[in-house]
Design a protein around this motif. Structure first.
Motif, PDB file in Angstrom:
ATOM      1  N   PRO A 202      17.833  46.381  14.230  1.00 45.50           N
ATOM      2  CA  PRO A 202      16.850  46.199  13.171  1.00 45.50           C
ATOM      3  C   PRO A 202      16.194  47.493  12.712  1.00 45.50           C
ATOM      4  O   PRO A 202      15.933  47.666  11.532  1.00 45.50           O
ATOM      5  CB  PRO A 202      15.822  45.258  13.803  1.00 45.50           C
ATOM      6  N   GLN A 203      15.917  48.427  13.628  1.00 45.66           N
ATOM      7  CA  GLN A 203      15.239  49.644  13.206  1.00 45.66           C
ATOM      8  C   GLN A 203      16.130  50.510  12.316  1.00 45.66           C
ATOM      9  O   GLN A 203      15.673  51.460  11.713  1.00 45.66           O
ATOM     10  CB  GLN A 203      14.750  50.466  14.396  1.00 45.66           C
ATOM     11  N   LEU A 204      17.421  50.165  12.240  1.00 53.14           N
ATOM     12  CA  LEU A 204      18.333  50.913  11.383  1.00 53.14           C
ATOM     13  C   LEU A 204      18.599  50.191  10.067  1.00 53.14           C
ATOM     14  O   LEU A 204      19.483  50.563   9.318  1.00 53.14           O
ATOM     15  CB  LEU A 204      19.653  51.142  12.112  1.00 53.14           C
ATOM     16  N   ALA A 205      17.875  49.126   9.811  1.00 52.34           N
ATOM     17  CA  ALA A 205      18.130  48.330   8.617  1.00 52.34           C
ATOM     18  C   ALA A 205      17.059  48.592   7.569  1.00 52.34           C
ATOM     19  O   ALA A 205      16.018  47.952   7.561  1.00 52.34           O
ATOM     20  CB  ALA A 205      18.167  46.843   8.975  1.00 52.34           C
ATOM     21  N   PRO A 206      17.273  49.536   6.639  1.00 56.39           N
ATOM     22  CA  PRO A 206      16.258  49.863   5.646  1.00 56.39           C
ATOM     23  C   PRO A 206      15.970  48.710   4.694  1.00 56.39           C
ATOM     24  O   PRO A 206      14.921  48.680   4.066  1.00 56.39           O
ATOM     25  CB  PRO A 206      16.866  51.060   4.906  1.00 56.39           C
TER      26      PRO A 206
ATOM     27  N   THR B  85      17.685  41.942  23.489  1.00 60.63           N
ATOM     28  CA  THR B  85      18.637  40.852  23.712  1.00 60.63           C
ATOM     29  C   THR B  85      18.344  39.631  22.848  1.00 60.63           C
ATOM     30  O   THR B  85      19.155  38.700  22.815  1.00 60.63           O
ATOM     31  CB  THR B  85      18.608  40.419  25.192  1.00 60.63           C
ATOM     32  N   GLU B  86      17.198  39.627  22.165  1.00 63.74           N
ATOM     33  CA  GLU B  86      16.813  38.486  21.337  1.00 63.74           C
ATOM     34  C   GLU B  86      16.978  38.753  19.845  1.00 63.74           C
ATOM     35  O   GLU B  86      16.695  37.883  19.025  1.00 63.74           O
ATOM     36  CB  GLU B  86      15.347  38.125  21.617  1.00 63.74           C
ATOM     37  N   GLN B  87      17.439  39.951  19.485  1.00 68.43           N
ATOM     38  CA  GLN B  87      17.531  40.346  18.087  1.00 68.43           C
ATOM     39  C   GLN B  87      18.848  39.878  17.475  1.00 68.43           C
ATOM     40  O   GLN B  87      19.919  40.339  17.876  1.00 68.43           O
ATOM     41  CB  GLN B  87      17.460  41.875  17.984  1.00 68.43           C
ATOM     42  N   PRO B  88      18.815  38.996  16.505  1.00 72.59           N
ATOM     43  CA  PRO B  88      20.080  38.571  15.881  1.00 72.59           C
ATOM     44  C   PRO B  88      20.827  39.722  15.227  1.00 72.59           C
ATOM     45  O   PRO B  88      22.047  39.682  15.100  1.00 72.59           O
ATOM     46  CB  PRO B  88      19.636  37.525  14.848  1.00 72.59           C
TER      47      PRO B  88
ATOM     48  N   ARG C  23      17.933  31.888  14.879  1.00 68.32           N
ATOM     49  CA  ARG C  23      17.160  32.906  14.157  1.00 68.32           C
ATOM     50  C   ARG C  23      17.914  33.377  12.909  1.00 68.32           C
ATOM     51  O   ARG C  23      17.328  33.536  11.829  1.00 68.32           O
ATOM     52  CB  ARG C  23      16.855  34.087  15.072  1.00 68.32           C
ATOM     53  N   ALA C  24      19.199  33.631  13.062  1.00 69.75           N
ATOM     54  CA  ALA C  24      19.989  34.063  11.917  1.00 69.75           C
ATOM     55  C   ALA C  24      20.027  32.982  10.841  1.00 69.75           C
ATOM     56  O   ALA C  24      19.940  33.269   9.633  1.00 69.75           O
ATOM     57  CB  ALA C  24      21.402  34.420  12.361  1.00 69.75           C
ATOM     58  N   ARG C  25      20.129  31.743  11.238  1.00 77.41           N
ATOM     59  CA  ARG C  25      20.128  30.627  10.284  1.00 77.41           C
ATOM     60  C   ARG C  25      18.800  30.568   9.537  1.00 77.41           C
ATOM     61  O   ARG C  25      18.767  30.361   8.308  1.00 77.41           O
ATOM     62  CB  ARG C  25      20.379  29.319  11.023  1.00 77.41           C
TER      63      ARG C  25
ATOM     64  N   PRO D 123      11.918  37.933   7.613  1.00 81.60           N
ATOM     65  CA  PRO D 123      11.362  38.112   8.966  1.00 81.60           C
ATOM     66  C   PRO D 123      12.274  37.466  10.006  1.00 81.60           C
ATOM     67  O   PRO D 123      12.923  36.446   9.742  1.00 81.60           O
ATOM     68  CB  PRO D 123      10.015  37.389   8.897  1.00 81.60           C
ATOM     69  N   VAL D 124      12.308  38.067  11.187  1.00 76.25           N
ATOM     70  CA  VAL D 124      13.062  37.492  12.304  1.00 76.25           C
ATOM     71  C   VAL D 124      12.116  36.584  13.078  1.00 76.25           C
ATOM     72  O   VAL D 124      11.156  37.066  13.679  1.00 76.25           O
ATOM     73  CB  VAL D 124      13.622  38.584  13.232  1.00 76.25           C
ATOM     74  N   PRO D 125      12.331  35.293  13.057  1.00 75.43           N
ATOM     75  CA  PRO D 125      11.376  34.397  13.726  1.00 75.43           C
ATOM     76  C   PRO D 125      11.434  34.549  15.239  1.00 75.43           C
ATOM     77  O   PRO D 125      12.514  34.641  15.824  1.00 75.43           O
ATOM     78  CB  PRO D 125      11.848  33.006  13.295  1.00 75.43           C
TER      79      PRO D 125
END
Length: 749
Positions: A50-54, A70-73, A157-159, A205-207
């Motif tokens: 995520p930190q690389l996703a502008p 480990t929880e980041q989609p 989360r992705a859904r 947002p990532v829930p």
């Protein structure tokens, strides 16, 4: 960073240090240029962190930071414009089926179109650590058990992000939308495919909290599903670690000492250096203080020709030279001594028991003998290194590589490769394969070779110079009455500890006892047992082997209980059911299912055949076998295996079936003549499948595998199918011969 369920301060200092070396504190990702290229091709890129996703909003990034890696989609899912979903697998795939099962779990909650789902393997990034153990590890049949909820939540989360993107595009309330097979559907009939929404979903947002499906609504989990890698593997198109190639890559093979730990006394490499294609001949340190010679060449053939041309003498004066016959005598002497106790019941009833059983069991060293030999490719750069290897412990192996190469952990990227088997050999607490490859790459660079180097072991290298399932000796004295009630069971185990000298020893060993050596003893039977354990120090490297201690403890327990049943004229199944009582319903259900499906007690077997039964729990799953066997021309033959399996909720029934079959065949191999590693004057006597037996196609029995239905959280299946096969087979043979089998492989003379 460790997940909340496993705090680093709870670990021994040595393991804390290893974790700090093996995992960077900040998730690594792709350089911005590579990232933009990837996102332009794939749309929603979740394989980049995520930190690389502008494209993510500030709120989305802030939400993502509240989640563990480990929880980041974003680390696990990629969705291409055409709707193809690529799921990153956080383990090594080496035949156990996680390359399909984990994508199934994520795809279920994502509501993906399964026909468009693909899998890929990960790296040593913290995102791919086991969410329970907090380290990168593929071991102990723990993948589905530990990552079932993780991958469900990742998919959910992705859904949610895709739904949010559609709601924003249509300017509607997200609650009015639903998903189905890779498509977001609106109440008014509008629809958008996941590929069309992928870019916009990155800004959502990532829930942190998500609602998961009710299991009754599962449409992927629980359905028999073909493996995603089946076509490539069955057609010879699948690339394994051994197949990996980089431009200009060189290959190294190593001349290893014949005795473990020996060093070079003299070396004449002049003939090797003039072999066409040989680029360098290098003295390198090896595992366990040994020394070897690496021959680096254009290819494997040239490297082996160079190795064959070496003229060497070895100094074995300072290392123990193990002899199998002498070792057995030493083990027998140790078994008679008092030792640390795992269980300590009162043994006074032994002297008053109406019936007594005395037995000694011997189990040899076993090789892992995976079809793909060990290999590791190392590419060095000015500011770091990349490794390509089939690793069961990517983080620890990368940390070990960093130590050898003088790098920081974050400067090493380990790309996990598909592996052709392993059975524990690719998880070494010493990281011996990776360290050796890095030592060679470093020496090659110092010799002026600026090229990637693939270090490759031959079958003979691995069988004669690798790690082994420890040799064990068991001794039992059991007192029981005419009803089969065990009054006292005095037991001793002698065998090397697979945890000795590792950080896992500090974490798991208690009272000087390696728990992996005793797992499977006594349980689930309510037996008054005194169990003493001896762990001798022997100059033979040992390691876990598929199902670890249960490879020998299940055989001992299940054959001795069968013998007690015979001695007291009881049906072996009824006897076990009585011992299970009401406290072990999973064991009862698994065994009853195997009995019902086998026809035991109802079907008349052909003349010369007999039934055999065994049940055992390992790694949280219970497997019971009812087998049919015979003795033909003095040789034991296994004809049919009926299995009852209890592994709670099943993700993919086909994977369970395949794992039971594969594990059972390894269990069968343990029984066949020639399935033993022996040593003479410190040298392993076996070198290849010509003198080390594994079950062949002609020895495969008929399988009939059945699963107990359950909705409880899933347990593992990579290993539990192995332990009960050998005792079930032995129990059938003894009913034909009248002679109990006390060793593996079987000896019918």
């Amino acid at each position: 960073m460790l997940p909340n369920t496993f705090e680093s301060r709870d670990l021994p200092r040595a393991l804390q240090h290893m974790l700090e070396r093996g995992q960077s504190k900040v998730a690594r990702g792709l350089p911005r240029r590579s990232f933009l290229k990837l996102t332009g091709t794939l749309g929603l890129t979740i394989g980049v962190f995520p930190q690389l996703a502008p494209a993510q909003s500030t709120d989305a990034a802030e939400t993502a930071r509240n989640l563990e890696p480990t929880e980041q989609p974003a680390a696990f899912v990629q969705i291409a414009p055409n709707g193809e979903v690529i799921v990153t697998v956080n383990r090594l795939e080496f035949g156990q089926g996680v390359h399909t099962a984990l994508p199934m779990i994520l795809a279920e909650e994502l509501d993906a179109d399964w026909a468009l789902v693909r899998g890929r393997l990960g790296t040593n990034d913290p995102a791919y650590a086991d969410p329970v153990f907090g380290i990168h590890i593929t071991s102990g049949s723990s993948t589905i058990k530990n990552s079932f909820m993780q991958y469900r939540e990742l998919g959910a989360r992705a859904r949610a992000m895709l739904l949010g993107a559609a709601a924003a595009d249509w300017n509607v309330d997200v609650s009015t939308l639903r998903t189905e097979a890779g498509v977001v559907l609106g109440a008014d009939g509008r629809k958008l495919g996941y590929g069309e929404l992928a870019d916009a979903a990155m800004g959502q947002p990532v829930p942190s909290q998500v609602k998961l499906k009710d299991p009754k609504d599962f449409r992927i989990i629980g359905r028999p599903t073909g493996r995603l890698d089946a076509r490539a593997k069955s057609s010879g198109q699948q690339d394994f670690g051994i197949d990996f190639r980089l431009p200009g890559q060189l290959t190294a093979v190593v001349a290893r000492p014949p005795v473990f730990g020996a060093r070079i006394a003299s070396l004449d490499d002049s003939a090797a250096r003039i072999v066409k294609g040989v680029k360098a001949v290098l003295r390198v340190p090896l595992d366990r203080g040994a020394e070897g010679v690496a021959v680096v060449a254009d290819g494997y053939w040239q490297a082996t020709q160079g190795r064959d041309a070496l003229k060497m003498e070895w100094d074995t004066s300072t290392v123990e030279k193990v002899d199998s016959e002498q070792q057995l005598a030493q083990y027998r002497e140790m078994a008679a001594r008092p030792g640390p106790r795992q269980f300590d019941s009162d043994m006074a009833p032994l002297e008053m028991a109406a019936l007594e059983l005395v037995a000694e069991f011997v189990f040899p060293y076993l090789a892992h003998a995976a079809m793909e030999p060990l290999n590791c490719t190392v590419a060095l750069a000015e500011r770091g290194a990349e490794l390509w290897v089939g690793s069961q412990s990517a983080g620890l192996d990368a940390g070990a590589a960093a130590g050898v190469l003088g790098l920081k952990p974050e400067q090493v990227v380990l790309h996990v490769q598909m592996a052709g088997g392993g059975f524990g050999r690719r998880l070494s607490s010493t990281s011996d394969t990776v360290i050796e490859a890095c030592e060679i790459a470093k020496a090659a660079r110092a010799a002026g070779l600026n090229a990637p180097v693939r270090t490759l072991w031959s079958r003979e290298d691995d069988m004669r110079g690798g790690y082994y399932r420890p040799m064990h000796l068991h001794r039992a004295r059991i007192g029981f009455d005419e009803e089969g009630n065990v009054l006292a069971w005095d037991h001793s185990i002698v065998g090397q500890s697979v945890l000795a000298g590792s950080v896992f020893e500090q974490l798991q060993a208690k009272n000087g006892i390696d728990p992996t050596a005793t797992e499977g003893m006594r349980e689930p039977y309510p037996l008054p047992m005194r169990l003493a354990v001896h762990h001798p120090k022997v100059n033979v490297p040992v390691l876990w082997w598929r199902s670890v201690g249960s490879t020998h403890t299940a055989f001992v327990m299940e054959t001795l209980l069968d013998e007690i049943a015979r001695r007291t004229n009881q049906d072996p199944i009824a006897y076990r059911m009585r011992l299970f009582g009401d406290d072990h319903l999973r064991h009862r259900d698994a065994l009853q299912l195997a009995v019902d499906k086998s026809g035991y007690g109802k079907t008349q077997l052909p003349e010369g055949r007999a039934w055999g039964v065994a049940a055992h729990e390992s790694f949280g799953s219970v497997v019971a076998y009812v087998v049919e066997a015979s003795v033909t021309a003095g040789r034991p033959v296994l004809h049919r295996v009926t299995a009852g399996v209890h592994c709670n909720l099943v993700v993919n029934p086909r994977t369970v079936e395949a794992q039971v079959q594969g594990a059972a065949m390894m269990g069968l191999s343990m029984c066949l003549a020639g399935s033993a590693i022996t040593l003479k004057d410190g040298v392993v006597e076996q070198s290849n499948f010509s003198d080390y037996t594994v079950a062949r196609l002609t020895e495969v029995p008929e399988f009939d595998i059945h699963i107990v239905p359950s909705g409880e959280p899933p347990t593992g299946m990579g290993e539990p199918g192995l332990p009960p096969l050998a005792p079930a087979f032995a129990n059938a043979i003894v009913r034909l011969t009248g002679k109990p089998l006390r060793q593996l492989p079987f000896n019918l003379t």
